[in-house]
Design an enzyme around this catalytic site. Structure first.
Site, mmCIF file in Angstrom:
data_model
loop_
_atom_site.group_PDB
_atom_site.id
_atom_site.type_symbol
_atom_site.label_atom_id
_atom_site.label_comp_id
_atom_site.label_asym_id
_atom_site.label_seq_id
_atom_site.Cartn_x
_atom_site.Cartn_y
_atom_site.Cartn_z
ATOM 1 N N ARG A 154 0.812 -1.214 0.000
ATOM 2 C CA ARG A 154 0.000 0.000 0.000
ATOM 3 C C ARG A 154 0.846 1.265 0.000
ATOM 4 N NH1 ARG A 154 -5.507 -1.612 0.278
ATOM 5 N NH2 ARG A 154 -6.716 0.176 0.910
ATOM 6 N N ARG A 192 -20.399 -1.801 3.313
ATOM 7 C CA ARG A 192 -19.171 -1.789 4.115
ATOM 8 C C ARG A 192 -19.150 -0.565 5.028
ATOM 9 N NH1 ARG A 192 -13.963 -3.098 0.387
ATOM 10 N NH2 ARG A 192 -13.143 -1.291 1.492
HETATM 11 P P1 AP5 Z 1 -9.493 -2.468 0.850
HETATM 12 O O1 AP5 Z 1 -10.524 -3.468 1.157
HETATM 13 O O2 AP5 Z 1 -8.279 -2.892 0.141
HETATM 14 O O3 AP5 Z 1 -10.209 -1.256 0.137
HETATM 15 P P2 AP5 Z 1 -9.794 -0.224 -1.030
HETATM 16 O O4 AP5 Z 1 -8.397 -0.273 -1.477
HETATM 17 O O5 AP5 Z 1 -10.294 1.083 -0.537
HETATM 18 O O6 AP5 Z 1 -10.542 -0.744 -2.243
HETATM 19 P P3 AP5 Z 1 -12.026 -1.251 -2.320
HETATM 20 O O7 AP5 Z 1 -12.110 -2.634 -1.795
HETATM 21 O O8 AP5 Z 1 -12.950 -0.220 -1.739
HETATM 22 O O9 AP5 Z 1 -12.268 -1.185 -3.900
HETATM 23 P P4 AP5 Z 1 -11.950 -2.250 -5.030
HETATM 24 O O10 AP5 Z 1 -10.929 -1.659 -5.926
HETATM 25 O O11 AP5 Z 1 -11.687 -3.587 -4.467
HETATM 26 O O12 AP5 Z 1 -13.343 -2.231 -5.800
HETATM 27 P P5 AP5 Z 1 -14.494 -3.360 -5.943
HETATM 28 O O13 AP5 Z 1 -14.040 -4.443 -6.844
HETATM 29 O O14 AP5 Z 1 -15.037 -3.711 -4.625
HETATM 30 O O15 AP5 Z 1 -9.021 -1.796 2.213
HETATM 31 C C1 AP5 Z 1 -9.959 -1.376 3.180
HETATM 32 C C2 AP5 Z 1 -9.229 -0.878 4.421
HETATM 33 O O16 AP5 Z 1 -8.462 -1.962 4.986
HETATM 34 C C3 AP5 Z 1 -8.202 0.233 4.189
HETATM 35 O O17 AP5 Z 1 -8.802 1.506 4.199
HETATM 36 C C4 AP5 Z 1 -7.259 0.011 5.371
HETATM 37 O O18 AP5 Z 1 -7.808 0.506 6.558
HETATM 38 C C5 AP5 Z 1 -7.217 -1.506 5.487
HETATM 39 N N1 AP5 Z 1 -6.144 -2.111 4.661
HETATM 40 C C6 AP5 Z 1 -6.283 -2.927 3.586
HETATM 41 N N2 AP5 Z 1 -5.090 -3.282 3.102
HETATM 42 C C7 AP5 Z 1 -4.153 -2.679 3.888
HETATM 43 C C8 AP5 Z 1 -2.741 -2.650 3.885
HETATM 44 N N3 AP5 Z 1 -2.025 -3.311 2.951
HETATM 45 N N4 AP5 Z 1 -2.113 -1.916 4.839
HETATM 46 C C9 AP5 Z 1 -2.814 -1.237 5.770
HETATM 47 N N5 AP5 Z 1 -4.159 -1.211 5.835
HETATM 48 C C10 AP5 Z 1 -4.831 -1.931 4.893
HETATM 49 O O19 AP5 Z 1 -15.578 -2.498 -6.781
HETATM 50 C C11 AP5 Z 1 -16.242 -1.370 -6.223
HETATM 51 C C12 AP5 Z 1 -17.692 -1.320 -6.729
HETATM 52 O O20 AP5 Z 1 -17.692 -1.077 -8.129
HETATM 53 C C13 AP5 Z 1 -18.482 -2.624 -6.546
HETATM 54 O O21 AP5 Z 1 -19.805 -2.296 -6.254
HETATM 55 C C14 AP5 Z 1 -18.363 -3.337 -7.910
HETATM 56 O O22 AP5 Z 1 -19.484 -4.173 -8.156
HETATM 57 C C15 AP5 Z 1 -18.320 -2.160 -8.863
HETATM 58 N N6 AP5 Z 1 -17.482 -2.377 -10.034
HETATM 59 C C16 AP5 Z 1 -16.253 -2.982 -10.080
HETATM 60 N N7 AP5 Z 1 -15.763 -2.956 -11.329
HETATM 61 C C17 AP5 Z 1 -16.685 -2.312 -12.098
HETATM 62 C C18 AP5 Z 1 -16.736 -1.971 -13.500
HETATM 63 N N8 AP5 Z 1 -15.723 -2.266 -14.328
HETATM 64 N N9 AP5 Z 1 -17.840 -1.310 -13.940
HETATM 65 C C19 AP5 Z 1 -18.865 -0.988 -13.090
HETATM 66 N N10 AP5 Z 1 -18.863 -1.293 -11.766
HETATM 67 C C20 AP5 Z 1 -17.780 -1.942 -11.278
HETATM 68 MG MG MG Z 2 -11.555 -4.419 -2.568
#
Ligand code: AP5
Ligand code: MG
Length: 215
Positions: free
Chosen positions: A91, A163
């Site tokens: 990250r 979430r």
């Molecule tokens: P984490 O769970 O990793 O969250 P993030 O990086 O904020 O990413 P998201 O999971 O929110 O988004 P995503 O890219 O996975 O999108 P998704 O596929 O779900 O981390 C959460 C927390 O954990 C952090 O804030 C931190 O506190 C902690 N953490 C995690 N890793 C850490 C680390 N290494 N170090 C320290 N702390 C850590 O898609 C989003 C939405 O869009 C869905 O509804 C989906 O259906 C839709 N969607 C997806 N693709 C498309 C498309 N192509 N077209 C239309 N809709 C789409």
């Molecule tokens: Mg994710």
């Protein structure tokens, strides 16, 4: 044969989790999603989960030593497998150095980083309409990928949830953290020539095909 190592990186809501699940199963890679692993600990109220929740609910990064301990255990358990796909780790630059150290111990190295690029307005639209299954971790979008029946998981029938960190003020904070901590890592990977940029605005299947063609 050496395990392949791939990293999916991109801002919150870029589609990392959506893509990671399909790609890992398509390529027979072990999926290591730090967000999912941490949320699992939060759900089970483990010692790690209780600490992690206090950071995650604010949109801040969980302390690196806790996350890397979890990652190392996971790599150790799966050593010798075809490959690993990381979602949400590393990250920042310090986590990347620790990952390199860990991989060296197992005589492994990162093959490629896949960067999923999306616009800011897309991020808000995706995260405010996301629902997840607390049981099987399936991800839905109420407009683009809605569940077939009410707000129940297609896969296991469980009631879908929002979430805790998908509230507007927490999304803003997560984006700040992304720009301050993760963007410098993306810049570093770019300089190393190890990153492939994918347009994440396209339909999920198109994004998937593009990623697969780069693996
Ligand atoms: P984490 O769970 O990793 O969250 P993030 O990086 O904020 O990413 P998201 O999971 O929110 O988004 P995503 O890219 O996975 O999108 P998704 O596929 O779900 O981390 C959460 C927390 O954990 C952090 O804030 C931190 O506190 C902690 N953490 C995690 N890793 C850490 C680390 N290494 N170090 C320290 N702390 C850590 O898609 C989003 C939405 O869009 C869905 O509804 C989906 O259906 C839709 N969607 C997806 N693709 C498309 C498309 N192509 N077209 C239309 N809709 C789409
Ligand atoms: Mg994710």
């Amino acid at each position: 044969m050496k395990s392949k190592i791939y990293i999916l990186i991109g801002p919150p809501g870029a589609g990392k989790g959506t893509q990671a699940k399909n790609i890992a199963s398509n390529k027979d890679f072990v999926l290591i999603s730090t967000g999912d692993l941490l949320r699992d600990n939060v759900g089970r109220k483990t010692e790690l989960g209780v600490i992690a929740k206090s950071y995650m609910d604010k949109g801040e990064l969980v302390p690196t030593e806790l996350v890397t301990k979890m990652i190392k255990a996971n790599i150790k358990q799966n050593i010798g497998k075809n490959g690993f796909l990381f979602d949400g780790f590393p990250r920042d630059l310090s986590q990347n150095s620790l990952l390199d150290e860990m991989l060296k111990e197992f005589d492994l190295e990162v093959d490629r980083i896949i960067y999923i690029d999306v616009k800011n307005e897309t991020i808000y639209e995706r995260l405010t309409n996301r629902r997840i299954c607390p049981k099987c971790k399936d991800v839905y979008h109420m407009k683009y990928n809605p569940p077939k029946k009410d707000e129940l998981c297609d896969n296991c029938g469980e009631q879908l949830i929002t979430r805790d960190d998908d509230k507007l003020d927490v999304i803003k904070k997560r984006l700040d953290v992304y720009h301050n901590s993760t963007q410098p890592l993306v810049d570093y990977f770019e300089k190393m020539g190890k990153i492939t940029k994918i347009n994440g605005e396209k339909a999920p299947k198109e994004v998937e095909a593009e990623i697969i063609s780069n693996i």
